[in-house]
Enzyme design. Structure first.
Site, PDB file in Angstrom:
ATOM      1  CG  HIS A  23      23.712   9.979-109.355  1.00 37.62           C
ATOM      2  ND1 HIS A  23      23.941   8.862-108.726  1.00 37.62           N
ATOM      3  CD2 HIS A  23      23.827   9.829-110.677  1.00 37.62           C
ATOM      4  CE1 HIS A  23      24.650   8.187-109.545  1.00 37.62           C
ATOM      5  NE2 HIS A  23      24.661   8.664-110.674  1.00 37.62           N
ATOM      6  CG  HIS A  77      26.963   6.577-120.796  1.00 39.86           C
ATOM      7  ND1 HIS A  77      28.096   6.905-120.379  1.00 39.86           N
ATOM      8  CD2 HIS A  77      26.029   6.446-119.238  1.00 39.86           C
ATOM      9  CE1 HIS A  77      28.043   7.673-118.910  1.00 39.86           C
ATOM     10  NE2 HIS A  77      27.090   7.183-118.376  1.00 39.86           N
ATOM     11  CG  ASP A  81      28.265  11.911-115.501  1.00 45.01           C
ATOM     12  OD1 ASP A  81      27.131  11.519-116.220  1.00 45.01           O
ATOM     13  OD2 ASP A  81      28.933  11.232-114.799  1.00 45.01           O
ATOM     14  CG  HIS A 143      26.223   2.907-114.669  1.00 47.37           C
ATOM     15  ND1 HIS A 143      25.660   3.977-113.614  1.00 47.37           N
ATOM     16  CD2 HIS A 143      26.905   4.070-115.531  1.00 47.37           C
ATOM     17  CE1 HIS A 143      25.764   5.161-113.930  1.00 47.37           C
ATOM     18  NE2 HIS A 143      26.733   5.198-115.336  1.00 47.37           N
ATOM     19  CG  ASP A 162      30.018   6.391-115.973  1.00 48.85           C
ATOM     20  OD1 ASP A 162      30.884   7.387-115.781  1.00 48.85           O
ATOM     21  OD2 ASP A 162      29.070   6.313-116.384  1.00 48.85           O
ATOM     22  CE1 TYR A 189      33.318   6.531-111.140  1.00 46.23           C
ATOM     23  CE2 TYR A 189      33.346   4.220-111.605  1.00 46.23           C
ATOM     24  CZ  TYR A 189      32.712   5.304-112.006  1.00 46.23           C
ATOM     25  OH  TYR A 189      32.425   5.792-113.239  1.00 46.23           O
ATOM     26  CG  HIS A 222      33.802   9.734-113.739  1.00 42.15           C
ATOM     27  ND1 HIS A 222      33.334  10.955-113.769  1.00 42.15           N
ATOM     28  CD2 HIS A 222      32.636   9.186-114.160  1.00 42.15           C
ATOM     29  CE1 HIS A 222      31.942  10.967-114.111  1.00 42.15           C
ATOM     30  NE2 HIS A 222      31.475   9.777-114.163  1.00 42.15           N
TER      31      HIS A 222
HETATM   32 FE1  FEO Z   1      27.252   7.107-116.359  1.00 43.34          FE
HETATM   33 FE2  FEO Z   1      29.671   9.027-115.380  1.00 43.34          FE
HETATM   34  O1  FEO Z   1      28.255   8.708-115.868  1.00 43.34           O
END
Ligand code: FEO
Length: 393
Positions: A23, A77, A81, A143, A162, A189, A222
């Site tokens: 995004h 959350h 993804d 977030h 995240d 990140y 991630h």
């Molecule tokens: Fe807030 Fe990795 O999604």
């Protein structure tokens, strides 16, 4: 191959080798969507993955247990993804109960109604699996409004959603396996996702003793898993306090080379003065995520653009718009650029920098072609910025 974090706790996520744009966050290294399976008398799956990776997740789970035997699905959350394959996974899990923060529960109900039993949890709520206990910690706006973390108390594993992640697709799963600068990936990140939320991160770090968190492993959604969490916690402490170095980021775009020449002369002026690290980017040729990484701990940013139609280049406008959303703070900022017959770019850059509430110095708007006197003026501006950067805030 099974990937076990601690006995009975497995990584079962998916690797997205091809992702190059998350995004708007440019991701040259791809990413992973991490999910974790916790096996005890009861079995819990924490998070799912992006929709098209559902089968990869379920294949990894199936190496360990029959997915239909999973008792609980924890939703940390609702971003797509990690939540995109939720309904597809639930069809396979069949009888699993869902646990989410109260906002997450409401969000799932908004999308799917009463199709499944959704349990809302709060900070301090626990779920006993047998010997292992899951404890939930709400982290609103880290977030997303519904974000929370899941802590496996007995194993001291923090599944951190995240936070503490990196956008890296790799065959390695753990920090100690990384043969590269993983902390720099984590910094990119942080800068591109979490920079606006420094106060909230400071608040969370301050509450660690009260929350009785002593993680030995931090498992983000991630990238690689931290088995030496002190390194990333210390870094988050520094980054969220917006600590800066005597570093200047020059980011520009140019039409016929004059603005680029100004950028080089500014860099030379900064280097003349000494004691200042300079980072130099042509915005059109550089991943914005990398520039933002360097901006995070820089003391000054210099934004340059040639004048196009009395304004700034679209590339510079897009970059500044992206940067504004990340709410950089406590930085000196300067606009510069050249024009052919009528200026406008520097005025607009300066207005945008002021709108970001940065400490804006007077910019430099020079008519093409640059004279010797103008080049000297540009070099002196570089020196002046260096002196200001070294003089502290
Ligand atoms: Fe807030 Fe990795 O999604």
């Amino acid at each position: 191959m099974k990937t076990e974090l601690k006995p009975g706790i497995y990584w079962v996520g998916a690797i997205d080798w091809d992702l190059r744009d998350f995004h708007g966050y440019i991701t040259p290294k791809g990413t992973t969507y991490n999910a974790y399976l916790i096996v005890d008398e009861k079995i819990a799956l924490v998070d799912t993955v992006k929709e098209q990776f559902k089968d990869e997740l379920l294949d990894r789970v199936s190496e360990i247990v029959d997915p239909a035997k999973i008792d609980y699905l924890i939703v940390n959350h609702l971003e797509r993804d990690h939540f995109g394959s939720f309904s597809g996974v639930m069809e396979v899990l069949k009888n699993a109960q869902v646990y989410a923060g109260e906002r997450g529960r409401n969000g799932i109900r908004d999308i799917y109604g009463d199709r499944w039993t959704i349990n809302g949890v709060k900070t301090g709520s626990t779920l006993k699996l047998g010997k292992k206990t899951l404890r939930f910690i709400e982290t609103p706006m880290l977030h997303w409004p519904d974000s929370m973390m899941t802590y496996v108390e007995e194993d001291k594993v923090l599944i951190s959603s995240d936070a503490f992640g990196q956008h890296v697709a790799s065959s390695e799963r753990f920090d100690h396996e990384a043969g590269w600068d993983l902390l720099d990936d984590a910094k990119t990140y942080y800068a591109n996702i979490l920079m606006p939320f420094g106060n909230l991160i400071q608040g969370l770090l301050a509450k660690v003793p009260e929350l009785k968190l002593a993680p030995e492993v931090i498992a983000p959604d991630h990238g690689l898993i931290w088995t030496n969490p002190g390194i990333i916690i210390d870094a988050y402490n520094r980054w969220s306090r917006l600590e800066t170095k005597p570093k200047v980021v020059i980011a520009y775009d140019t039409m016929w080379g004059s603005t680029e020449k100004m950028a080089h002369i500014l860099a030379a002026g900064l280097i003349d003065e000494g004691g200042v690290e300079v980072k130099f980017y042509n915005i059109r040729k550089s991943p914005s995520s990398e520039i933002v990484n360097e901006i995070l701990d820089s003391k000054a940013i210099l934004i340059g653009s040639s004048t196009l139609n009395n304004g700034i280049f679209p590339s510079v406008g897009g970059f500044m718009y992206y940067l504004k959303g990340l709410k950089p703070k406590h930085k000196i900022a300067v606009g510069f650029g050249s024009y052919g017959w009528m200026g406008g770019a520097v005025k607009e850059i300066t207005a945008r920098l002021k709108d970001m509430e940065l400490e804006v110095m007077e910019g430099l708007d020079l008519k093409y072609p640059l004279t010797r006197a103008q080049e000297a003026q540009c070099r002196e501006l570089g020196r002046a910025i260096a002196r200001k950067v070294k003089g502290g805030r």
